[in-house]
Scaffold this motif. Structure first.
Motif, PDB file in Angstrom:
ATOM      1  N   LYS A 111       0.831  -1.202   0.000  1.00 41.83           N
ATOM      2  CA  LYS A 111       0.000   0.000   0.000  1.00 41.83           C
ATOM      3  C   LYS A 111       0.869   1.258   0.000  1.00 41.83           C
ATOM      4  N   GLU A 112       1.914   1.254   0.837  1.00 41.74           N
ATOM      5  CA  GLU A 112       2.806   2.412   0.896  1.00 41.74           C
ATOM      6  C   GLU A 112       3.556   2.601  -0.420  1.00 41.74           C
ATOM      7  N   LYS A 113       3.990   1.493  -1.023  1.00 42.24           N
ATOM      8  CA  LYS A 113       4.714   1.582  -2.291  1.00 42.24           C
ATOM      9  C   LYS A 113       3.815   2.113  -3.404  1.00 42.24           C
ATOM     10  N   VAL A 114       2.596   1.576  -3.484  1.00 37.72           N
ATOM     11  CA  VAL A 114       1.669   2.018  -4.524  1.00 37.72           C
ATOM     12  C   VAL A 114       1.366   3.503  -4.361  1.00 37.72           C
ATOM     13  N   GLU A 115       1.130   3.926  -3.129  1.00 36.00           N
ATOM     14  CA  GLU A 115       0.842   5.341  -2.879  1.00 36.00           C
ATOM     15  C   GLU A 115       2.007   6.236  -3.268  1.00 36.00           C
ATOM     16  N   SER A 116       3.209   5.854  -2.836  1.00 34.86           N
ATOM     17  CA  SER A 116       4.366   6.718  -3.108  1.00 34.86           C
ATOM     18  C   SER A 116       4.633   6.819  -4.603  1.00 34.86           C
ATOM     19  N   ASN A 117       4.367   5.743  -5.348  1.00 34.63           N
ATOM     20  CA  ASN A 117       4.566   5.781  -6.799  1.00 34.63           C
ATOM     21  C   ASN A 117       3.462   6.548  -7.514  1.00 34.63           C
ATOM     22  N   LEU A 118       2.217   6.365  -7.086  1.00 25.91           N
ATOM     23  CA  LEU A 118       1.115   7.094  -7.722  1.00 25.91           C
ATOM     24  C   LEU A 118       1.200   8.588  -7.427  1.00 25.91           C
ATOM     25  N   ASP A 119       1.686   8.936  -6.245  1.00 19.10           N
ATOM     26  CA  ASP A 119       1.817  10.355  -5.893  1.00 19.10           C
ATOM     27  C   ASP A 119       2.707  11.102  -6.886  1.00 19.10           C
ATOM     28  N   ILE A 120       3.689  10.403  -7.448  1.00 17.64           N
ATOM     29  CA  ILE A 120       4.613  11.050  -8.392  1.00 17.64           C
ATOM     30  C   ILE A 120       4.422  10.510  -9.811  1.00 17.64           C
ATOM     31  N   CYS A 121       3.236   9.956 -10.067  1.00 16.36           N
ATOM     32  CA  CYS A 121       2.829   9.555 -11.420  1.00 16.36           C
ATOM     33  C   CYS A 121       3.710   8.452 -12.013  1.00 16.36           C
ATOM     34  N   LYS A 122       4.181   7.541 -11.169  1.00 15.20           N
ATOM     35  CA  LYS A 122       4.901   6.358 -11.647  1.00 15.20           C
ATOM     36  C   LYS A 122       3.909   5.201 -11.727  1.00 15.20           C
ATOM     37  N   PHE A 123       3.142   5.188 -12.783  1.00 14.54           N
ATOM     38  CA  PHE A 123       2.037   4.243 -12.900  1.00 14.54           C
ATOM     39  C   PHE A 123       2.516   2.817 -13.164  1.00 14.54           C
ATOM     40  N   ARG A 124       3.496   2.687 -13.994  1.00 13.88           N
ATOM     41  CA  ARG A 124       4.001   1.358 -14.340  1.00 13.88           C
ATOM     42  C   ARG A 124       4.575   0.665 -13.105  1.00 13.88           C
ATOM     43  N   GLU A 125       5.335   1.404 -12.302  1.00 10.39           N
ATOM     44  CA  GLU A 125       5.923   0.834 -11.090  1.00 10.39           C
ATOM     45  C   GLU A 125       4.831   0.500 -10.075  1.00 10.39           C
ATOM     46  N   SER A 126       3.797   1.310  -9.988  1.00  6.71           N
ATOM     47  CA  SER A 126       2.672   1.024  -9.089  1.00  6.71           C
ATOM     48  C   SER A 126       2.013  -0.303  -9.454  1.00  6.71           C
ATOM     49  N   MET A 127       1.827  -0.531 -10.746  1.00  4.52           N
ATOM     50  CA  MET A 127       1.222  -1.787 -11.188  1.00  4.52           C
ATOM     51  C   MET A 127       2.129  -2.966 -10.861  1.00  4.52           C
ATOM     52  N   ARG A 128       3.436  -2.765 -10.965  1.00  6.82           N
ATOM     53  CA  ARG A 128       4.375  -3.830 -10.599  1.00  6.82           C
ATOM     54  C   ARG A 128       4.250  -4.165  -9.112  1.00  6.82           C
ATOM     55  N   ASN A 129       4.058  -3.142  -8.279  1.00  5.09           N
ATOM     56  CA  ASN A 129       3.875  -3.382  -6.848  1.00  5.09           C
ATOM     57  C   ASN A 129       2.670  -4.286  -6.588  1.00  5.09           C
ATOM     58  N   ILE A 130       1.581  -4.028  -7.301  1.00  4.14           N
ATOM     59  CA  ILE A 130       0.360  -4.831  -7.134  1.00  4.14           C
ATOM     60  C   ILE A 130       0.596  -6.261  -7.599  1.00  4.14           C
ATOM     61  N   MET A 131       1.249  -6.419  -8.734  1.00  8.29           N
ATOM     62  CA  MET A 131       1.511  -7.765  -9.249  1.00  8.29           C
ATOM     63  C   MET A 131       2.472  -8.526  -8.337  1.00  8.29           C
TER      64      MET A 131
END
Length: 551
Positions: free
Chosen positions: A429-449
């Protein structure tokens, strides 16, 4: 505390359909960001609209023998359908043809003119003696003086991205008749960008959180020195100049289209019956505005639009301009004008919105160009979306449904392995938030996977299909922890694949208000009756040679 967030996307010309390059360039990332900010509890407006005054519209109208408004209506209808089917969640998608937009543009023009930031002077334009008319920038094509691209437009080179004057082109020709136009003088209005150079430079230098490509691209033009640019043209299709004696000229599209972000915000407020509500997004210094666009639009949003705002009033300048690079098509650039594209509406007639959204976010051109291929789309869908994520969710739901009377079991003794996965939920959750906050969408999706893969490993290690035979309580705890993990995945997936997220919530017995999404991870409630589960995603078989053909 709730924040005010303006999400603005580039205004698509209504001269053709939308291709996948458009979606990857700005529309999907903007939607993901807007959905995420809404789920976090922030007040968001996402605005844009149809750019109906661009010369691509008049060029299309002339080629089809119809009026420009006919072209606008034809393609605007298609664009609205694409937003609906793909789930692009605009709060307002308007047009540059509204009375509100015209009034806003003319007000800005007048104020900048009165301040001396817009002035008149004669300029040399290209004139076609065969067409008997001055040629607007996009009616001219030639060789770029910077990169030698032979099909550069009169307003910008698609190859190197440099804005330019049509007179700078080498060997220019008219796109209407193919003749060589001649230079001829005409009186026009200029935006005094030279006076805004230093304040723009000071502002951009402070924005250390911008993408390097966006900041460096913008600084390059500023350090080379800004030139005043003409903002009117000898055309009939566009917004009239609010001064007498210029009835045959119009305000040019590159000046007026960016003003649409402000006019659309005002129109949205009027629709809400809160006519002053837009001011919270434009005057509140704690509000943030994000402009999503492709890299060819960077200077218009980091130099031209901020320059207009600096000269106008105390409106907020863009907080961030997270421009993407290009998603290409099998090694070549998507191009509406050359009809080289995978059209989004045709794609969605055969494949799901979730399949497209997942592919694009996994292959998003955030820092460098990416490439769309049918082979990679098929692999991403079948090997990742279906085999990894979909299979995990389906086997957790079906095992629980079959072995615990269609209900969520009660957890008993929590073991170290259970605690480890539950801890992973909140790390993710923290990783997805920190990446989405700075518009790193691809990395956010990797966190979920990664969370899905870790949950798969947990299941394989705990093997509830064995323990159910000898220790049903332990199997029940394993399934409760697994359901907790996919409940978290449901929350994290919402910005990326809202349809799948909402359906998963329904399977879990979690009621989700589509209009009020939450970012909280809900613990499974023991005793909750589960819906009969079906696979969330579909395995695809595609004829690579003819992928959009009817089966």
């Amino acid at each position: 505390m709730s924040e005010n967030i303006l999400v603005a996307t580039a205004w698509p010309y209504t001269n053709n359909y939308l291709h996948l390059g458009h979606i990857a360039g700005c529309y999907l990332p903007a939607d993901i960001f807007a959905r995420y900010q809404r789920a976090r509890g922030n007040k968001v407006i996402m605005v844009s609209g149809s750019d109906q005054h661009g010369t691509p519209v008049t060029i299309a109208a002339e080629s089809e023998g119809v009026q420009p408004i006919d072209i606008v209506n034809k393609y605007r209808k298609n664009h609205l359908e694409v937003w609906e089917r793909l789930g692009i969640s605009y709060d307002l998608f308007t047009t540059t043809g509204t009375d509100n937009h015209i009034a806003t543009v003319q007000d800005i023009f007048t104020k900048l003119y009165n301040k001396g930031l817009i002035y008149k002077k004669n300029m040399t334009l290209l004139y076609s003696e065969i067409d008997n008319r001055f040629l607007a920038d996009r009616y001219v094509e030639g060789t770029c003086p910077d990169c030698n691209f032979e099909r550069a437009r009169g307003d910008q080179c698609d190859q190197c991205g440099k804005p330019m004057d049509a007179l700078e082109l080498i060997n220019p020709i008219s796109k209407l008749s193919g003749d060589t136009p001649i230079p001829k003088e005409s009186e026009h209005f200029f935006l005094k960008l030279s006076a805004l150079e230093q304040p723009l430079l000071d502002w951009i230098k402070k924005n250390d959180y911008w993408k390097p490509n966006v900041k460096n691209f913008s600084l390059k033009y500023l350090t080379e020195g800004l030139k005043d640019r003409a903002i009117t043209r000898d055309i009939e299709w566009g917004i009239p100049i609010p001064l007498e004696g210029y009835e045959t000229k119009r305000i040019y599209v590159w000046f007026e289209a960016v003003i649409g972000y402000l006019s659309a915000s005002k129109e949205w407020a009027q629709i809400q019956n809160k006519p002053d509500e837009w001011q919270k997004f434009w005057f509140d210094k704690n509000a943030r505005s994000y402009y999503f666009l492709g890299k060819d639009n960077i200077p218009f949003h980091t130099i031209i639009w901020p320059g207009i705002l600096l000269g106008y009033e105390n409106h907020n300048l863009p907080y961030d301009v997270p421009a993407n690079e290009y998603m290409n098509l099998s090694g070549g650039k998507f191009s509406k004008s050359e009809n080289r594209a995978v059209w989004t509406h045709e794609f969605l007639e055969k494949f799901s919105a979730d399949a497209l959204r997942y592919y694009i976010v996994s292959n998003m051109p955030e820092n460098s160009d990416s490439d769309f291929t049918w082979e990679e789309f098929l692999r991403r869908n079948n090997d990742e979306l279906v085999a990894t994520l979909g299979n995990l969710i389906h086997r957790i739901l079906t095992f629980t449904f079959r072995n615990f009377d269609s209900k969520i079991p009660e957890p008993k003794k929590i073991e170290t392995s259970d605690e480890k996965l539950m801890s992973e939920i909140f790390i993710t959750k923290e990783k997805v938030e920190s990446n989405l906050d700075i518009c790193k969408f691809r990395e956010s999706m990797r966190n979920i996977m990664n969370l899905a893969q870790n949950t798969n490993r947990y299941l394989d290690s705990e093997a509830p299909w064995h323990s159910i035979k000898t220790d049903k309580e332990r199997a029940g705890t394993t399934m409760w922890v697994s359901l907790y993990a996919i409940s978290a995945i449901k929350t994290f997936l919402y910005p990326f694949m809202p349809n799948a997220s909402l359906q998963l919530g329904s399977y879990l017995g979690i009621s989700t208000d589509v209009n009020q999404p939450t970012w909280e991870v809900e613990k499974p409630k023991s005793g909750t009756t589960l819906e009969t589960p079906f696979p969330l995603f579909k395995k695809l078989e595609i004829d690579i040679e003819n992928p959009l053909a009817d089966e």
